[in-house]
Scaffold this active site. Structure first.
Site, PDB file in Angstrom:
ATOM      1  N   TYR A  57       0.825  -1.215   0.000  1.00  0.00           N
ATOM      2  CA  TYR A  57       0.000   0.000   0.000  1.00  0.00           C
ATOM      3  C   TYR A  57       0.861   1.267   0.000  1.00  0.00           C
ATOM      4  CZ  TYR A  57      -4.182  -2.760   1.125  1.00  0.00           C
ATOM      5  OH  TYR A  57      -5.219  -3.643   1.098  1.00  0.00           O
ATOM      6  N   CYS A 384       3.208 -17.804  -6.269  1.00  0.00           N
ATOM      7  CA  CYS A 384       3.825 -17.781  -4.942  1.00  0.00           C
ATOM      8  C   CYS A 384       2.786 -18.125  -3.870  1.00  0.00           C
ATOM      9  CB  CYS A 384       4.549 -16.466  -4.703  1.00  0.00           C
ATOM     10  SG  CYS A 384       5.896 -16.671  -3.535  1.00  0.00           S
ATOM     11  N   HIS A 510       8.045 -16.101  -9.285  1.00  0.00           N
ATOM     12  CA  HIS A 510       7.278 -14.963  -9.811  1.00  0.00           C
ATOM     13  C   HIS A 510       7.553 -14.779 -11.301  1.00  0.00           C
ATOM     14  CE1 HIS A 510       5.951 -13.099  -5.952  1.00  0.00           C
ATOM     15  NE2 HIS A 510       6.938 -13.848  -5.493  1.00  0.00           N
ATOM     16  N   GLU A 512       5.966 -13.102 -13.379  1.00  0.00           N
ATOM     17  CA  GLU A 512       5.618 -11.748 -13.839  1.00  0.00           C
ATOM     18  C   GLU A 512       6.836 -10.825 -13.940  1.00  0.00           C
ATOM     19  OE1 GLU A 512       4.941 -13.053 -10.910  1.00  0.00           O
ATOM     20  OE2 GLU A 512       4.837 -11.575  -9.290  1.00  0.00           O
TER      21      GLU A 512
HETATM   22  N1  GLN Z   1       4.101 -15.592   2.158  1.00  0.00           N
HETATM   23  C1  GLN Z   1       4.609 -16.627   1.316  1.00  0.00           C
HETATM   24  C2  GLN Z   1       6.053 -16.983   1.637  1.00  0.00           C
HETATM   25  O1  GLN Z   1       6.761 -16.225   2.243  1.00  0.00           O
HETATM   26  C3  GLN Z   1       4.471 -16.263  -0.142  1.00  0.00           C
HETATM   27  C4  GLN Z   1       5.298 -15.089  -0.554  1.00  0.00           C
HETATM   28  C5  GLN Z   1       4.872 -14.484  -1.865  1.00  0.00           C
HETATM   29  O2  GLN Z   1       3.741 -14.678  -2.319  1.00  0.00           O
HETATM   30  N2  GLN Z   1       5.753 -13.701  -2.475  1.00  0.00           N
HETATM   31  O3  GLN Z   1       6.503 -18.041   1.267  1.00  0.00           O
END
Ligand code: GLN
Length: 545
Positions: A57, A384, A510, A512
């Protein structure tokens, strides 16, 4: 190897959010298309050492580089525009500058001296600015200074620029981006805010060389001339930066304004090749004239600020263009979904993407969403935390472990299908301690992921602490959730897929972050392709009924 690197500083005036990052990336794109090697650096004036500890945010998404830097989202724009990777050195914060200087002081590097903003902090800023140029890899380094001129936080950076402008053998120019607001009541474009912001720069001893003026309406020659006169700028160096239909139009708009030529003139560099941007404009054309349209639900908990998912939204656009499809993103708050309303809320979607995230809030909504996507055969991409939720959902509803969870949300769950990685267990500090950056993954032949990547060995970027618990792997595989991507060095599950589903993929990494305009990410391309196919099939079926 370039003999001496030239520098372009990009500053902003009047207000934040004028799009310095997009202007910098567009300029870089044009210079790159002329045959120069260019990189972009972002200097952020906040005291966090990096944005990794910031809630989305605050400043939107945290972008991650191959070398594991947690950075400002502008680096994502740089990579998407330039199609080249950035690194740790491309993002510097005030926190990092001070941390370095204070560590040096403790080591005794300044013994006897009073450590001060000038020269010690400004020296460290200058050193960081020169790091990329000193690699010898770049003809031109564009350094974007975050924040707005006149802010207390930006002062040391502007002072460093002033000093550099006077440094012998340091070739640089300053491009200042400001706003020319339109007053509807009088029907006028106003130049006063620009004059004031240039004055603020001049008070710090910096005369900008080029002004880019953000505007909703076309600037008249009169407005440009007035700004040039009042701000000591050559008329041709007053550049219109008009609102664009898409950010990917901006390189063309900057070319029309001849920003690249003005910059090269001022840096005494030859124009080299005319920038054709052929491949770029082909993609742009597909973005503007799509043949299909689909809705993709982006389910996350930070959707009030769309910048929280910037790279995902852009990757969907790139993959959409590749499929000649307009992707209408429906932003869905994960807290608004539950098992009872999932169908009603999600049935109009052609594909569902569950976003990354941290912590408990919204988690049950993500799990209900995934249950719906799996049972309704809606194409699904989980990223993730989205992948981790897919594993939890499958454990609960297919494997029958009704208490299955991630130990991130429920430490003592009886079925910890997602748990803290071994290497994370002794870590207590939060900053920069996740599993970050690029790691290899082996993709199984015959999987959906393989069909997308068309190769076995991939590397993708990571940002997480938790992982799939391999103790359960066989149980999952026996009932239809396959691990189709594995880290070859430590067996960590990187990709899961559900069998007998048109397209259900969860990834621990990720994707993206690696999608660019010219190289859309294969998984996103596959996801959109499947969503278009499923939509077309269901339209056919309903037409035949
Ligand atoms: N909270 C999860 C972790 O730390 C996923 C992290 C994320 O989505 N970047 O593994």
């Amino acid at each position: 190897m370039p003999s001496s690197t030239k520098y372009i500083f990009v500053t902003g005036g009047v207000t934040s959010s004028l799009g310095k990052g997009i202007i910098a990336a567009s300029l870089a794109k044009l210079l790159q298309a002329r045959g120069y090697s260019v990189t972009i650096q972002k200097l952020d004036p906040y005291i966090n050492v990096d944005p990794g500890t910031l809630n989305p945010y605050e400043h939107g998404e945290c972008f991650v580089t191959d070398d594991g830097a947690e950075t400002d989202l502008d680096l994502g724009h740089y990579e998407r525009f330039l199609n080249v990777s950035t690194s740790q050195a491309n993002n510097v914060t005030t926190g990092r500058i001070y941390q370095h200087v204070i560590n040096q002081e403790r080591e005794g590097a300044y013994l006897g001296k009073t450590v001060q903003v000038i020269p010690h902090i400004t020296d460290e800023i200058k050193r960081r600015i020169k790091l990329l140029g000193n690699t010898g890899n770049y003809d031109i380094v564009i350094t974007e200074i975050g924040g707005t001129v006149g802010d207390i936080e930006s002062l040391p950076y502007v002072e460093a620029v002033r000093q550099l402008k006077w440094e012998p053998n340091f070739d640089c120019i300053v491009l200042h981006l400001t706003l020319v607001p339109y007053l509807a009541t009088s029907g006028e474009l106003k130049t006063k805010p620009t004059q004031h912001s240039v004055k603020a720069l001049l008070e710090s001893g910096v005369q900008p060389d080029i002004l880019a003026l953000r505007t909703e309406y076309k600037l008249t020659e009169g407005v440009k001339e007035k700004v040039a006169l009042f701000c000591n700028i050559e008329p041709k160096a007053v550049i219109q930066a008009i609102d664009a239909e898409t950010i990917y139009d901006v390189p063309n708009l900057m070319r029309e304004e001849e920003l690249d030529k003005v910059v090269l003139d001022k840096l005494s560099l030859p124009y080299k090749d005319e920038p054709t941007l052929t491949a770029w404009n082909e993609v742009l054309n597909k973005i503007k004239k799509p043949k299909h349209k689909i809705s993709i639900g982006l389910v996350g908990k930070y959707i009030e600020l769309k910048d929280s998912y910037k790279s995902i939204a852009e990757a969907l656009i790139h993959a959409g263009a590749n499929n000649e499809t307009e992707v209408d993103i429906k932003w869905i708050h994960s807290e608004s979904i539950n098992d009872d309303n999932a169908k009603e809320q999600l049935s109009s979607l052609d594909g569902i993407l569950v976003a990354p995230g941290f912590g408990e809030r919204g988690i049950e909504g993500k799990i209900s969403t995934i249950k719906y996507a799996r049972e309704s055969n809606t194409p699904f991409l989980g990223i993730c935390l989205g992948m981790q939720c897919a594993v939890i959902e499958f454990a609960r509803n297919v494997l029958g472990h009704s208490n299955a969870h991630s130990t991130e949300m429920e430490e003592n769950t009886s079925a910890p299908v997602i748990y803290l990685m071994e290497e994370q267990r002794s870590i207590t500090e939060k900053g920069g301690t996740m599993r970050l950056g690029a790691y290899p993954c082996k993709v199984s032949q015959g999987s959906i992921a393989y069909e997308a990547y068309k190769e076995n060995n991939i590397t993708e970027r990571h940002r997480h602490r938790y992982e799939f618990n391999n103790k359960y792997k066989e149980d999952f595989e026996n009932v239809g959730m396959k691990a189709t991507g594995i880290n070859p060095d430590n067996n960590l599950v990187e990709i899961v897929e559900v069998k007998h589903h048109p397209w259900f993929v969860g990834v621990q990494f990720h994707p993206e972050y690696k999608s660019t305009v010219i190289n859309p990410h294969p998984l996103f391309v596959g996801f959109i392709e499947a969503s278009v196919a499923v939509k077309n099939e269901s339209t056919l079926t309903s037409n035949n009924q």
